[in-house]
Design a protein around this motif. Structure first.
Motif, PDB file in Angstrom:
ATOM      1  N   VAL A 256      47.053  36.953  -7.104  1.00 51.19           N
ATOM      2  CA  VAL A 256      47.557  35.572  -7.232  1.00 51.19           C
ATOM      3  C   VAL A 256      49.083  35.465  -7.207  1.00 51.19           C
ATOM      4  N   LEU A 257      49.752  36.353  -7.909  1.00 50.16           N
ATOM      5  CA  LEU A 257      51.194  36.113  -8.085  1.00 50.16           C
ATOM      6  C   LEU A 257      52.049  36.360  -6.841  1.00 50.16           C
ATOM      7  N   PRO A 258      51.791  37.388  -6.056  1.00 50.51           N
ATOM      8  CA  PRO A 258      52.663  37.590  -4.884  1.00 50.51           C
ATOM      9  C   PRO A 258      52.418  36.600  -3.746  1.00 50.51           C
ATOM     10  N   VAL A 259      51.177  36.086  -3.620  1.00 54.49           N
ATOM     11  CA  VAL A 259      50.853  35.229  -2.465  1.00 54.49           C
ATOM     12  C   VAL A 259      49.981  34.050  -2.898  1.00 54.49           C
ATOM     13  N   SER A 260      49.981  33.001  -2.058  1.00 52.81           N
ATOM     14  CA  SER A 260      49.217  31.804  -2.441  1.00 52.81           C
ATOM     15  C   SER A 260      47.782  31.804  -1.904  1.00 52.81           C
ATOM     16  N   ASP A 261      47.392  32.826  -1.154  1.00 51.81           N
ATOM     17  CA  ASP A 261      46.048  32.848  -0.552  1.00 51.81           C
ATOM     18  C   ASP A 261      44.921  32.586  -1.560  1.00 51.81           C
ATOM     19  N   PRO A 262      44.953  33.218  -2.739  1.00 49.94           N
ATOM     20  CA  PRO A 262      43.834  32.970  -3.671  1.00 49.94           C
ATOM     21  C   PRO A 262      43.773  31.512  -4.139  1.00 49.94           C
ATOM     22  N   LEU A 263      44.934  30.853  -4.201  1.00 53.20           N
ATOM     23  CA  LEU A 263      44.938  29.446  -4.609  1.00 53.20           C
ATOM     24  C   LEU A 263      44.247  28.609  -3.536  1.00 53.20           C
ATOM     25  N   VAL A 264      44.505  28.958  -2.282  1.00 56.91           N
ATOM     26  CA  VAL A 264      43.863  28.278  -1.159  1.00 56.91           C
ATOM     27  C   VAL A 264      42.359  28.578  -1.165  1.00 56.91           C
ATOM     28  N   LEU A 265      42.038  29.847  -1.355  1.00 53.23           N
ATOM     29  CA  LEU A 265      40.635  30.266  -1.352  1.00 53.23           C
ATOM     30  C   LEU A 265      39.835  29.605  -2.469  1.00 53.23           C
ATOM     31  N   SER A 266      40.510  29.360  -3.599  1.00 52.29           N
ATOM     32  CA  SER A 266      39.793  28.837  -4.767  1.00 52.29           C
ATOM     33  C   SER A 266      39.115  27.506  -4.462  1.00 52.29           C
ATOM     34  N   ARG A 267      39.631  26.780  -3.457  1.00 56.29           N
ATOM     35  CA  ARG A 267      39.018  25.490  -3.099  1.00 56.29           C
ATOM     36  C   ARG A 267      37.634  25.672  -2.501  1.00 56.29           C
ATOM     37  N   ASN A 268      37.381  26.848  -1.956  1.00 55.97           N
ATOM     38  CA  ASN A 268      36.119  27.058  -1.232  1.00 55.97           C
ATOM     39  C   ASN A 268      35.105  27.930  -1.973  1.00 55.97           C
TER      40      ASN A 268
ATOM     41  N   PRO B 283      46.717  35.031   7.183  1.00 55.61           N
ATOM     42  CA  PRO B 283      46.360  34.326   5.942  1.00 55.61           C
ATOM     43  C   PRO B 283      46.265  32.816   6.105  1.00 55.61           C
ATOM     44  N   SER B 284      46.998  32.245   7.084  1.00 57.45           N
ATOM     45  CA  SER B 284      46.930  30.786   7.250  1.00 57.45           C
ATOM     46  C   SER B 284      45.533  30.340   7.705  1.00 57.45           C
ATOM     47  N   LEU B 285      44.751  31.262   8.259  1.00 56.47           N
ATOM     48  CA  LEU B 285      43.386  30.921   8.687  1.00 56.47           C
ATOM     49  C   LEU B 285      42.518  30.504   7.500  1.00 56.47           C
ATOM     50  N   LEU B 286      42.880  30.971   6.312  1.00 55.17           N
ATOM     51  CA  LEU B 286      42.060  30.676   5.131  1.00 55.17           C
ATOM     52  C   LEU B 286      42.149  29.217   4.716  1.00 55.17           C
ATOM     53  N   SER B 287      43.183  28.520   5.210  1.00 52.73           N
ATOM     54  CA  SER B 287      43.290  27.102   4.845  1.00 52.73           C
ATOM     55  C   SER B 287      42.740  26.189   5.947  1.00 52.73           C
ATOM     56  N   SER B 288      42.074  26.800   6.938  1.00 52.42           N
ATOM     57  CA  SER B 288      41.556  25.991   8.054  1.00 52.42           C
ATOM     58  C   SER B 288      40.203  25.360   7.706  1.00 52.42           C
ATOM     59  N   LEU B 289      39.898  24.273   8.417  1.00 50.54           N
ATOM     60  CA  LEU B 289      38.582  23.639   8.253  1.00 50.54           C
ATOM     61  C   LEU B 289      37.485  24.591   8.704  1.00 50.54           C
ATOM     62  N   ALA B 290      37.830  25.408   9.684  1.00 48.50           N
ATOM     63  CA  ALA B 290      36.855  26.383  10.193  1.00 48.50           C
ATOM     64  C   ALA B 290      36.417  27.320   9.062  1.00 48.50           C
ATOM     65  N   PHE B 291      37.338  27.668   8.185  1.00 45.20           N
ATOM     66  CA  PHE B 291      36.982  28.562   7.079  1.00 45.20           C
ATOM     67  C   PHE B 291      36.038  27.850   6.112  1.00 45.20           C
ATOM     68  N   THR B 292      36.367  26.596   5.790  1.00 42.36           N
ATOM     69  CA  THR B 292      35.508  25.844   4.862  1.00 42.36           C
ATOM     70  C   THR B 292      34.090  25.730   5.418  1.00 42.36           C
ATOM     71  N   SER B 293      33.987  25.417   6.707  1.00 43.65           N
ATOM     72  CA  SER B 293      32.629  25.248   7.227  1.00 43.65           C
ATOM     73  C   SER B 293      31.922  26.604   7.348  1.00 43.65           C
ATOM     74  N   LEU B 294      32.669  27.664   7.610  1.00 49.68           N
ATOM     75  CA  LEU B 294      32.064  29.006   7.630  1.00 49.68           C
ATOM     76  C   LEU B 294      31.486  29.344   6.255  1.00 49.68           C
ATOM     77  N   VAL B 295      32.251  29.080   5.202  1.00 51.15           N
ATOM     78  CA  VAL B 295      31.785  29.399   3.847  1.00 51.15           C
ATOM     79  C   VAL B 295      30.481  28.654   3.561  1.00 51.15           C
ATOM     80  N   ASN B 296      30.410  27.399   3.958  1.00 44.31           N
ATOM     81  CA  ASN B 296      29.184  26.632   3.715  1.00 44.31           C
ATOM     82  C   ASN B 296      27.992  27.224   4.468  1.00 44.31           C
ATOM     83  N   ARG B 297      28.254  27.673   5.692  1.00 45.81           N
ATOM     84  CA  ARG B 297      27.158  28.289   6.454  1.00 45.81           C
ATOM     85  C   ARG B 297      26.706  29.592   5.795  1.00 45.81           C
ATOM     86  N   LEU B 298      27.669  30.378   5.358  1.00 44.96           N
ATOM     87  CA  LEU B 298      27.328  31.668   4.748  1.00 44.96           C
ATOM     88  C   LEU B 298      26.537  31.469   3.450  1.00 44.96           C
ATOM     89  N   LYS B 299      26.930  30.452   2.687  1.00 42.43           N
ATOM     90  CA  LYS B 299      26.236  30.189   1.418  1.00 42.43           C
ATOM     91  C   LYS B 299      24.781  29.789   1.661  1.00 42.43           C
TER      92      LYS B 299
END
Ligand SMILES: Nc1ncnc2c1ncn2[C@@H]1O[C@H](COP(=O)(O)OP(=O)(O)OP(=O)(O)O)[C@@H](O)[C@H]1O
Ligand SMILES: [Mg+2]
Length: 225
Positions: free
Chosen positions: A158-170, A129-145
């Protein structure tokens, strides 16, 4: 007459004329009517099992029926389900792209549904899950879009884990699922508050397993939707 299906395909694929598929289509239309340009959507909910994966899959399918090229991405790196749902391999996927920097197109797989591709989670471990907060993920999302008309992220709750909060930025927008039978109103509000705190753009809510009391034309009898 009850509609039965022995396959686990989402209902928008097996019964595109059903009221359920029609509901997903109208949700997508409403999203498109928003003035903002929404090319990436994250589907989440408060707790596990409320219908996130089913909703993400159905929204993706109705988008392909509107001739869009759609990519479904499994960003639930704690409980990945998309590969299994679409009958594709999960050995390689998002985690390999983010860890090894390989080309996403090498691990994105076509599905039997024209226009729909899936980026499976790939092999997951405790640190994935920590991979979702990487710069690599942000740039991947931009390429995919830039390659797809719509990218749909199937996210954890949302409630058990913070991943969706991290994902929401992208993502451009968040679709929040509520289970009509199990989600408590206060719990849903708490989850929405968490998303608001990180400035997540909530563009829609979906009542899953609600009743179609005024619509007797179609009933769905399968355990999968
Ligand atoms: N409206 C529905 N009618 C019937 N079955 C449903 C419906 N929504 C979801 N299901 C079934 O409930 C189970 C859980 O749904 P789903 O996997 O979509 O939830 P989820 O929120 O993604 O779960 P998780 O948090 O574990 O990833 C699945 O077997 C799915 O087929
Ligand atoms: Mg899921």
């Amino acid at each position: 007459m009850p509609v039965k299906t022995s396959r686990a395909w989402p209902i928008s694929q097996t019964h595109p004329e059903s009221s359920y598929a029609e509901s997903y289509r109208s949700i997508l239309t409403n999203i498109e009517l928003l003035s903002i340009n929404v090319k990436s959507i994250m589907v989440t909910s408060a707790h596990p099992g409320e219908g996130k994966t089913s909703t993400a899959a159905n929204l993706a399918i109705v988008a392909t029926q509107a001739s869009k090229r759609v990519l479904l991405v499994d960003t639930d790196l704690r409980h990945p389900q998309l590969a299994q749902r679409f009958g594709v391999a999960n050995e390689e996927g998002l985690t390999k792209v983010l860890r090894q920097g390989c080309d996403a197109q090498d691990v994105i797989v076509p599905t039997e549904i024209p226009g729909l591709h899936v980026l499976p989670s790939g092999a997951v471990g405790l640190n994935s899950p920590s991979l979702l907060s990487s710069l690599a993920f942000t740039s991947l999302v931009n390429r995919l879009k830039s390659k797809y008309d719509l990218v749909v992220f199937d996210a954890p709750p949302v409630l058990p884990v913070s991943d969706p909060l991290v994902l929401s930025r992208n993502v451009d927008g968040i679709v929040f699922v509520v289970d009509g039978r199990t989600t408590n109103r206060l719990v849903a509000q708490r989850a929405l508050k968490e998303l608001h705190k990180v400035n997540g753009t909530i563009i829609g809510g979906i009542l899953n397993r609600g009743s179609f009391e005024n619509d007797h034309s179609y009933y769905y009898g399968s355990s999968d939707i």
